[in-house]
Design a protein around this motif. Sequence first.
Motif, mmCIF file in Angstrom:
data_model
loop_
_atom_site.group_PDB
_atom_site.id
_atom_site.type_symbol
_atom_site.label_atom_id
_atom_site.label_comp_id
_atom_site.label_asym_id
_atom_site.label_seq_id
_atom_site.Cartn_x
_atom_site.Cartn_y
_atom_site.Cartn_z
ATOM 1 N N GLY A 1 -58.045 -73.502 -12.593
ATOM 2 C CA GLY A 1 -58.159 -73.017 -11.032
ATOM 3 C C GLY A 1 -57.155 -72.595 -10.529
ATOM 4 N N LYS A 2 -56.140 -73.736 -10.550
ATOM 5 C CA LYS A 2 -54.973 -73.387 -9.927
ATOM 6 C C LYS A 2 -54.058 -72.058 -10.310
ATOM 7 C CE LYS A 2 -54.223 -78.077 -8.598
ATOM 8 N NZ LYS A 2 -53.369 -79.214 -9.078
ATOM 9 N N LYS A 3 -54.374 -71.818 -11.780
ATOM 10 C CA LYS A 3 -53.497 -70.745 -12.385
ATOM 11 C C LYS A 3 -54.344 -69.521 -12.005
ATOM 12 C CE LYS A 3 -51.686 -73.375 -16.163
ATOM 13 N NZ LYS A 3 -51.743 -73.623 -17.717
ATOM 14 N N VAL A 4 -55.536 -69.293 -12.094
ATOM 15 C CA VAL A 4 -56.478 -68.196 -11.740
ATOM 16 C C VAL A 4 -56.458 -67.949 -10.290
ATOM 17 C CG1 VAL A 4 -57.017 -67.926 -13.927
ATOM 18 C CG2 VAL A 4 -58.598 -69.035 -12.353
ATOM 19 N N ASN A 5 -56.461 -69.170 -9.375
ATOM 20 C CA ASN A 5 -56.382 -68.952 -7.901
ATOM 21 C C ASN A 5 -57.957 -68.997 -7.607
ATOM 22 O OD1 ASN A 5 -55.855 -69.609 -5.448
ATOM 23 N ND2 ASN A 5 -54.994 -67.255 -5.151
ATOM 24 N N VAL A 6 -59.073 -69.719 -8.445
ATOM 25 C CA VAL A 6 -60.219 -69.642 -7.971
ATOM 26 C C VAL A 6 -60.443 -71.023 -7.607
ATOM 27 C CG1 VAL A 6 -62.540 -69.457 -8.980
ATOM 28 C CG2 VAL A 6 -60.832 -67.900 -9.584
ATOM 29 N N GLY B 1 -75.962 -66.281 -14.887
ATOM 30 C CA GLY B 1 -75.293 -64.752 -14.681
ATOM 31 C C GLY B 1 -74.197 -64.591 -13.626
ATOM 32 N N LEU B 2 -73.344 -65.717 -13.424
ATOM 33 C CA LEU B 2 -72.239 -65.681 -12.505
ATOM 34 C C LEU B 2 -71.142 -64.937 -13.275
ATOM 35 C CD1 LEU B 2 -70.737 -66.347 -9.897
ATOM 36 C CD2 LEU B 2 -69.835 -68.450 -11.057
ATOM 37 N N TYR B 3 -70.409 -63.694 -12.292
ATOM 38 C CA TYR B 3 -69.485 -62.991 -12.630
ATOM 39 C C TYR B 3 -68.281 -62.921 -11.960
ATOM 40 C CZ TYR B 3 -67.311 -58.445 -14.127
ATOM 41 O OH TYR B 3 -66.542 -57.381 -14.386
ATOM 42 N N ILE B 4 -67.210 -63.428 -12.379
ATOM 43 C CA ILE B 4 -65.860 -63.653 -11.456
ATOM 44 C C ILE B 4 -64.956 -62.852 -12.149
ATOM 45 C CG2 ILE B 4 -64.311 -65.318 -10.281
ATOM 46 C CD1 ILE B 4 -66.433 -67.327 -10.253
ATOM 47 N N PRO B 5 -64.710 -61.533 -12.112
ATOM 48 C CA PRO B 5 -63.633 -60.795 -12.730
ATOM 49 C C PRO B 5 -62.289 -60.945 -12.396
ATOM 50 C CG PRO B 5 -64.827 -59.352 -11.272
ATOM 51 C CD PRO B 5 -65.626 -60.789 -10.933
ATOM 52 N N HIS B 6 -61.894 -61.519 -11.237
ATOM 53 C CA HIS B 6 -60.489 -61.438 -10.751
ATOM 54 C C HIS B 6 -60.285 -62.839 -10.028
ATOM 55 C CE1 HIS B 6 -60.314 -57.074 -11.483
ATOM 56 N NE2 HIS B 6 -61.465 -56.968 -11.016
ATOM 57 N N GLY B 7 -59.063 -63.230 -9.626
ATOM 58 C CA GLY B 7 -58.628 -64.429 -8.829
ATOM 59 C C GLY B 7 -58.908 -64.200 -7.284
ATOM 60 N N ASN B 8 -58.331 -65.208 -6.723
ATOM 61 C CA ASN B 8 -58.132 -65.251 -5.298
ATOM 62 C C ASN B 8 -59.500 -65.500 -4.643
ATOM 63 O OD1 ASN B 8 -55.489 -65.122 -5.234
ATOM 64 N ND2 ASN B 8 -55.709 -63.135 -5.778
ATOM 65 N N VAL B 9 -60.420 -66.323 -5.293
ATOM 66 C CA VAL B 9 -61.914 -66.488 -4.824
ATOM 67 C C VAL B 9 -61.920 -68.116 -4.310
ATOM 68 C CG1 VAL B 9 -64.190 -66.609 -5.530
ATOM 69 C CG2 VAL B 9 -62.847 -64.879 -6.347
ATOM 70 N N SER C 1 -72.089 -61.777 -8.372
ATOM 71 C CA SER C 1 -70.780 -61.199 -8.675
ATOM 72 C C SER C 1 -69.806 -61.563 -7.445
ATOM 73 C CB SER C 1 -70.500 -59.673 -8.877
ATOM 74 O OG SER C 1 -71.582 -59.264 -9.949
ATOM 75 N N LEU C 2 -68.737 -62.318 -7.697
ATOM 76 C CA LEU C 2 -67.469 -62.427 -6.680
ATOM 77 C C LEU C 2 -66.432 -61.944 -7.077
ATOM 78 C CD1 LEU C 2 -68.237 -66.280 -6.757
ATOM 79 C CD2 LEU C 2 -69.325 -64.811 -4.787
ATOM 80 N N LEU C 3 -66.014 -60.987 -6.388
ATOM 81 C CA LEU C 3 -64.679 -60.109 -6.725
ATOM 82 C C LEU C 3 -63.455 -60.623 -5.996
ATOM 83 C CD1 LEU C 3 -67.007 -58.304 -7.907
ATOM 84 C CD2 LEU C 3 -65.576 -56.434 -7.435
ATOM 85 N N GLN C 4 -62.365 -60.257 -6.333
ATOM 86 C CA GLN C 4 -61.165 -60.634 -5.542
ATOM 87 C C GLN C 4 -61.021 -60.864 -4.231
ATOM 88 O OE1 GLN C 4 -61.520 -57.808 -7.179
ATOM 89 N NE2 GLN C 4 -60.062 -56.099 -6.246
#
Length: 191
Positions: free
Chosen positions: A64-69, A80-88, A101-104
Amino acid sequence: MKFSKIKTLIFSDLYRYTKKKNVKTFFKIFLTNSFFRFQVYLRFSKSNNFLLSFMFRLLKANLGKKVNVQLNYNVPIGYGLYIPHGNVVVNSKAIIGNNCSLLQFASIGAIHNGKSATIGDSVYIGPNVNLVGDINIGSNSVLGAGSVVVKNIACNKVVVGSPGKAIKDVTDKNTYNDNLCDDSWARKLKE
């Protein structure tokens, strides 16, 4: 949570990423996509087995620290959770429905340690969206990029702006969300 339910949730997440649900695809995406790998760790951190849960919580925290989630393992999350990018960032008191879906740069917060948002099913939370406080986001809603939502949103609404306002109705939820899981996933979780 039992292993069979964790497996179902993981494969529902995999389906959102790839529209496939086989073991070969799982390993390929697990090894190449750090956001999907984070979700696998998140799902396993809810295991009934304390040692397994603890190990996956550590793996999730590190990745989570590396991808910032930032997403606490106690947050109730549907299939069906979808997180395609970080900073969430998701507050630990939030509730997330199925097919979300939770985007950046999405942020789901609370006011002064109070309750956080309750998000319905098939909700698309676009880039740089902020949800603030104890609000309800209706199912099949779309929150457009940069929206700041501080009030309840009815089902099937497209919301934009700061503060977020509904500008039209969603006529087809598949327009905004890719690879939505159908109700068969819910039946698998009840077995």
